[in-house]
Design a protein around this motif. Sequence first.
Motif, PDB file in Angstrom:
ATOM      1  N   VAL A 190      18.212  29.995  12.678  1.00 43.94           N
ATOM      2  CA  VAL A 190      17.356  30.905  13.537  1.00 43.94           C
ATOM      3  C   VAL A 190      17.315  31.095  15.137  1.00 43.94           C
TER       4      VAL A 190
ATOM      5  N   LYS B 279      21.611  28.128   2.162  1.00 48.12           N
ATOM      6  CA  LYS B 279      20.698  29.026   2.973  1.00 48.12           C
ATOM      7  C   LYS B 279      19.641  28.353   3.649  1.00 48.12           C
TER       8      LYS B 279
ATOM      9  N   HIS C 108      18.729  27.985   7.542  1.00 44.90           N
ATOM     10  CA  HIS C 108      18.171  29.014   8.366  1.00 44.90           C
ATOM     11  C   HIS C 108      17.053  28.243   9.384  1.00 44.90           C
TER      12      HIS C 108
END
Length: 333
Positions: free
Chosen positions: A280, A273, A276
């Motif tokens: 993003v 994760k 990101h």
Amino acid sequence: MAAFYSFLAVLALIVIPWLGVGMGMGALFGIVLPYIAIIIFMVGFTMRIVDWAKSPVPFCIPTTGGQQKSLPWIKNSPWDNPYDKKGVFMRMVLEVLCFRSLFRNTSVKLQQEGPKVGYSSEKSLWLFALIFHYCFLLILVRHLRFFMAPVPYPVHIAEFLDSILQIGLPVMYQSDALILAGLLFLLARRVFDGKVRYISLMQDYFPLLLLVGIVVTGIWMRYVVKVDVIAVKELAMGIVTLHPHMPKAAIDPSVYAHLTLVCALFIYFPFSKLMHMGGVFLSPTRVAPNMSRRAMWVNPWNDPSIKPHSYAAYEDDFREKMIEAGLPVDKQA
């Protein structure tokens, strides 16, 4: 148990190189492992970004947090509900630099009177997340002095600002204490908040504990054992200049433990994760303007051999049957 297993994994990443160096495996943890980690990070990060960039966006699905642009006398929210590229740019700047979506975070509590659900502003997650990310960036900039000769002037400025309080000897960097506080808050939130703990998995605990391990071993090296910085820089410069060699001066085992944790972070990064950081900028819910009512959104998955079939053409095909069925038509037969 997820937190416990993550803790054991991080502990193993500290103990194994610590013991391995004593068995004459310094080159494995000081040279071979960093190269493997850098290659996996660069290849994995690039593959994830390319894969996301090539993924079609079938719908216009930006996240909307304000009034959409519509009639002239209705005030719209250009940053929360952007309708053009300028609004999207401002939205991304505020999101990346200020974590604006986290700033608007709320907490839910069940009030005893009623009972009924109550919402309240929750800024602690935003504050500590901001502290952690900016301290992490500052520490990365400071560490450039180990990989560059001569050291760029901006790195000296970053070190000066980070140690401006002049606490202790060696001088204590404020970012070391702040990043540890930020990480411990994020970890405590997952451990002690029942709602967050219920949805937390090992992939949530492991990167947090891994980062805590990196920070703690870094603090240990600087303020407790006070490692030979010149030897550490010689090792680092050998790696980045592709002339790796082990320094003649002995290096404390905590350096290899710290380096192994950093390598584990590099290897784990593209598959976690933590992506990101790059994702993003490719999220269609963030970077797409909300223009679903202003422009036609073409699904890139559409088969080009299938031509559009308008309602007028549909009515031409079935007008007589529609009239027989009593359905209204735009044109009479």
